[in-house]
Structures are given as structure tokens and as C-alpha cells.
Design a protein around this motif. Structure first.
Motif, PDB file in Angstrom:
ATOM      1  N   ARG A 120       0.839  -1.191   0.000  1.00 52.70           N
ATOM      2  CA  ARG A 120       0.000   0.000   0.000  1.00 52.70           C
ATOM      3  C   ARG A 120       0.879   1.249   0.000  1.00 52.70           C
ATOM      4  O   ARG A 120       1.808   1.383   0.790  1.00 52.70           O
ATOM      5  N   GLY A 121       0.576   2.169  -0.906  1.00 53.70           N
ATOM      6  CA  GLY A 121       1.344   3.409  -1.024  1.00 53.70           C
ATOM      7  C   GLY A 121       2.409   3.377  -2.097  1.00 53.70           C
ATOM      8  O   GLY A 121       3.009   4.410  -2.411  1.00 53.70           O
ATOM      9  N   LEU A 122       2.656   2.220  -2.676  1.00 58.70           N
ATOM     10  CA  LEU A 122       3.626   2.120  -3.779  1.00 58.70           C
ATOM     11  C   LEU A 122       2.903   2.251  -5.108  1.00 58.70           C
ATOM     12  O   LEU A 122       1.962   1.516  -5.394  1.00 58.70           O
ATOM     13  N   THR A 123       3.366   3.186  -5.933  1.00 59.16           N
ATOM     14  CA  THR A 123       2.800   3.408  -7.261  1.00 59.16           C
ATOM     15  C   THR A 123       3.910   3.341  -8.297  1.00 59.16           C
ATOM     16  O   THR A 123       4.981   3.936  -8.108  1.00 59.16           O
ATOM     17  N   ALA A 124       3.661   2.621  -9.364  1.00 58.74           N
ATOM     18  CA  ALA A 124       4.633   2.504 -10.456  1.00 58.74           C
ATOM     19  C   ALA A 124       4.084   3.182 -11.702  1.00 58.74           C
ATOM     20  O   ALA A 124       2.910   3.010 -12.054  1.00 58.74           O
ATOM     21  N   HIS A 125       4.931   3.957 -12.375  1.00 57.54           N
ATOM     22  CA  HIS A 125       4.576   4.620 -13.621  1.00 57.54           C
ATOM     23  C   HIS A 125       5.545   4.179 -14.711  1.00 57.54           C
ATOM     24  O   HIS A 125       6.707   3.877 -14.422  1.00 57.54           O
ATOM     25  N   PRO A 126       5.106   4.151 -15.965  1.00 59.19           N
ATOM     26  CA  PRO A 126       6.029   3.809 -17.060  1.00 59.19           C
ATOM     27  C   PRO A 126       7.194   4.791 -17.107  1.00 59.19           C
ATOM     28  O   PRO A 126       7.031   5.986 -16.853  1.00 59.19           O
ATOM     29  N   GLY A 127       8.366   4.273 -17.419  1.00 56.52           N
ATOM     30  CA  GLY A 127       9.550   5.121 -17.524  1.00 56.52           C
ATOM     31  C   GLY A 127       9.675   5.760 -18.889  1.00 56.52           C
ATOM     32  O   GLY A 127       8.778   5.645 -19.741  1.00 56.52           O
TER      33      GLY A 127
END
Length: 394
Positions: free
Chosen positions: A204-211
């Protein structure tokens, strides 16, 4: 009287059959890796164009069992301690066909190694068998938007919270397997030191975005840790002493990048050689033109030199990785710089055919450029070696 000093080199050669000092075990490992690379060659172009996980590549790598070489036998791996020479030989063969395949294999090792060395028994028992089966994709999160090689300047923080947990706050950037990984081994400041913690991708609280979209497509992500709390048992290694963990990972895996570079350079040489033998110009095969044949001969020389250095450094890393880290750095520099020169000559030999978008040589040309930057750029490694030289002279 003239003497032909080259007359003993007229016998036919097969550039991909050097064995050096590889024993039967390593030759068998090489052949397994070569078979996997050949199996995936038809889809390599598709996989290497992707910035997401190519599932057929993951499936084939899992079936091969090669990921067992990056996990100790105690958790289902192949050997009691990891063998940098085996890993280097595998990466050489995988990179010959596909950068996506090579990266997927390599980062399973680099991404999980700090867990292997510094994780709790419970965490290792849970994650490492999944690393072998490719059920879990590994990643290590070091760099940040404003921090590349100077990792002491990171701003991500790790702190203890009431109840025994660890809170992670910050951002990580240019993370290989970011968004695709099952867990991240994260570097952060803790008090006056630096610590590492394992953060599952579903925390919870971890967000991944495309590089960013790179010239050589890559699974790359940006990570945000917004008050991510994990159990205290997810700490990796000793509080405040994370750099020793990272040094151990580099000592085992940096030389394997040299293996990747050798595989890429060999592939470029083979592409150019096939073109030069098959294309006729001025009434003769292209390879009979002196400038072309000498260029290819120089490529061959550089490939073999880089391979010899990579294998030697990897052999030294088998006996004492940390004590021989400088040799791994030298091998990484030598092989990646050679790969850049070799693939550039290969494009030149192939002329306009070397410029065709979507061709293998174009893919190799783009992939070669990245090798000189990641896991220690040439300049950073040279600075490190120069410091060692200065100390040796005192």
C-alpha cells in the motif's frame, strides 16, 4: 627473403566456438543458454521492441531452468554459491539473440541478490524459489530522478515506526523491471547511514509509472513510495550498512555485463560477416575488399579480446568477488566499449543495409549504446580504477 607470418592462420575458423578454459560444466551451461537463445530468436525483434514484459520470453526462460544460476542451491538454485562465470557465459549467449531475454535473466539475479545475502530466512524461503520459476520478477531500486551514480545523494528515506515496521518515503527513477516486478530491493537513507528494504509490488502506497521511452526499449519504471510501511523483517542486511550489500551485488554481477557485451559484439560481427560473404561488389564478394576484410578482422580481434577478459574476470570473481571487483570493472569497460566499436564497424560494412529500421543490426546498434552506461558508466568506473591506482602508488 620474405616470410608469410600469417600462413599458419589460413585454416577455416568458426568464430562462435572458442572454449578458452571453460570446463565441461560451463560448456554445458553455455549450450543450454545457446539453445534457449536460438529458440527465441524468431521473436527477439518483437521482444526487444517492448517496454513491457514479453510473456513468451518469460515462459521460455522459466522452462529452461537457467534462472536457477542466480539463486543458491539452498533455495532451489544450481550451486551452493553463485558462479559469476556461469552467469557471464549465460548472458553472452542470451544477448546474442535478445536484449530483452538477457535483461530478464540478468535482473533476476541483480534484483534478488541483496535479498539472497541480506534477507531474513522467511523472506528468502518465500521469494527465491519464485525467482527461479519466474513466478516473481525481481528488481533493485537505487537511482532517483536527480540521482544517478552518486547514490550517497539519494533522498528516499527509511525509518522505523511504532509496532516494528519500516516506512519508506521517496521516489525512484529509471528502475529496470519497474512496474513489472513482484518486489523491489530499495535503497534509502536511514539516520546517518543507508539501508535497504524489500518492498512487495502490492504494498500500500507504492505506485509505479512507465519510464522514459529509450532508444533501446527496456522494461523501465518510475516508483513512488508514499508512506509505504512493511514489516521489520523486510530489512535487508544491517541498518545503515547498505553499501556493503550493494558492493557484494556488484562484485558478483558487474562482470556479467561484460558477457552481454561480448554476445552483442559477436552477433554484430556474424551479421556483418554473413553480409560481406554473400554480397558481391565490383565483381567479387564484398569480403575480398581489403578495407572490409580488415575491418572484420579487427572486429574479431576485439571480440576475442573482450571475451578473454570477461572470462578471466568472472573466474576471479568466483574465488573472491569483492577482492577482484576492479577486474570486473575493467572487463565491463573493455567489453562494452569494444561492443560499441564492433557494431559501428558492422553497420559500416553493411552499408545502406545496416541502416534499415527493424533489422537485427539496427537493434544491436541501439542496444550497444546502453551497455556503456548502465551498471556503472565507463567514466564512473574509470574514476574508481584511477583512485585505486593512486592508492597503490602511495
Amino acid at each position: 627473403m620474405s616470410v608469410d607470418l600469417g600462413m599458419d592462420m589460413e585454416a577455416p575458423v568458426e568464430p562462435r566456438r572458442p572454449v578458452f578454459d571453460l570446463g565441461e560444466d560451463h560448456l554445458a551451461i553455455r549450450d543450454r543458454a545457446r539453445a534457449l537463445a536460438a529458440e527465441l530468436e524468431p521473436v527477439a525483434g518483437v521482444a526487444d521492441a517492448m517496454s513491457e514484459l514479453h510473456e513468451p520470453t518469460r515462459t521460455a526462460l522459466a522452462a529452461s531452468g537457467l534462472a536457477g544460476h542466480v539463486v543458491p542451491a539452498a533455495y532451489g538454485g544450481v550451486s551452493e554459491t553463485l558462479d559469476p562465470l556461469a552467469i557471464t557465459v549465460i548472458r553472452e549467449e542470451l544477448m546474442y539473440s535478445s536484449a530483452h531475454l538477457d535483461s530478464l535473466f540478468g535482473v533476476q539475479g541483480i534484483g534478488s541478490y541483496t535479498l539472497t545475502v541480506g534477507g531474513s530466512e522467511e523472506q528468502k524461503q518465500y521469494w527465491l524459489p519464485k525467482v527461479i520459476s519466474m513466478e516473481a520478477i525481481a528488481a533493485i531500486a537505487l537511482t532517483e530522478p536527480d540521482v544517478g551514480s552518486d547514490l550517497r545523494a539519494i533522498t528516499t528515506t527509511i525509518e522505523e515506526v511504532e509496532g516494528g515496521g519500516l516506512r519508506v518515503r521517496g521516489r525512484k527513477s529509471f528502475i529496470t523491471n519497474g512496474g513489472a516486478a513482484s518486489f523491489y530491493c530499495v535503497l534509502g537513507r536511514e539516520g546517518d547511514g543507508y539501508s535497504m528494504v524489500l518492498v512487495p509490488s502490492d504494498a500500500r502506497g507504492l505506485t509505479a509509472h512507465p519510464g522514459d521511452d529509450l532508444i533501446a526499449p527496456h522494461i523501465l519504471g518510475e516508483l513512488e513510495f508514499d508512506d509505504v510501511v512493511v514489516p521489520a523483517g523486510n530489512r535487508l542486511g544491517v541498518e545503515g550498512k547498505a553499501f556493503s550489500l550493494m558492493l557484494q551485488a556488484l562484485a558478483v554481477f558487474r562482470v556479467s555485463v561484460a558477457g552481454s557485451a561480448v554476445g552483442l559484439a559477436q552477433a554484430a560481427l556474424d551479421e556483418a560477416l554473413a553480409h560481406a560473404k554473400g554480397r558481391e561488389q565490383f565483381g567479387a564478394p564484398l569480403i575480398e575488399l581489403g578495407a572490409v576484410s580488415q575491418s572484420l578482422a579487427m572486429c574479431w580481434t576485439e571480440v576475442e579480446t573482450a571475451r578473454a577478459m570477461a572470462y578471466r574476470a568472472a573466474s576471479l570473481a568466483r574465488t573472491d568477488p569483492l577482492a577482484n571487483l576492479h577486474f570486473s570493472s575493467m572487463a565491463k569497460i573493455a567489453a562494452t566499449e569494444a561492443a560499441g566499436r564492433v557494431v559501428d564497424r558492422a553497420v559500416q560494412v553493411m552499408g545502406r543495409f545496416g541502416l534499415v529500421r527493424g533489422s537485427k543490426i539496427e537493434r544491436l546498434y541501439r542496444n550497444a549504446r546502453a551497455l556503456r552506461i548502465y551498471e556503472g558508466s565507463t567514466e564512473v568506473l574509470l574514476d574508481s580504477l584511477a583512485r585505486r591506482l593512486r592508492k597503490a602508488g602511495k
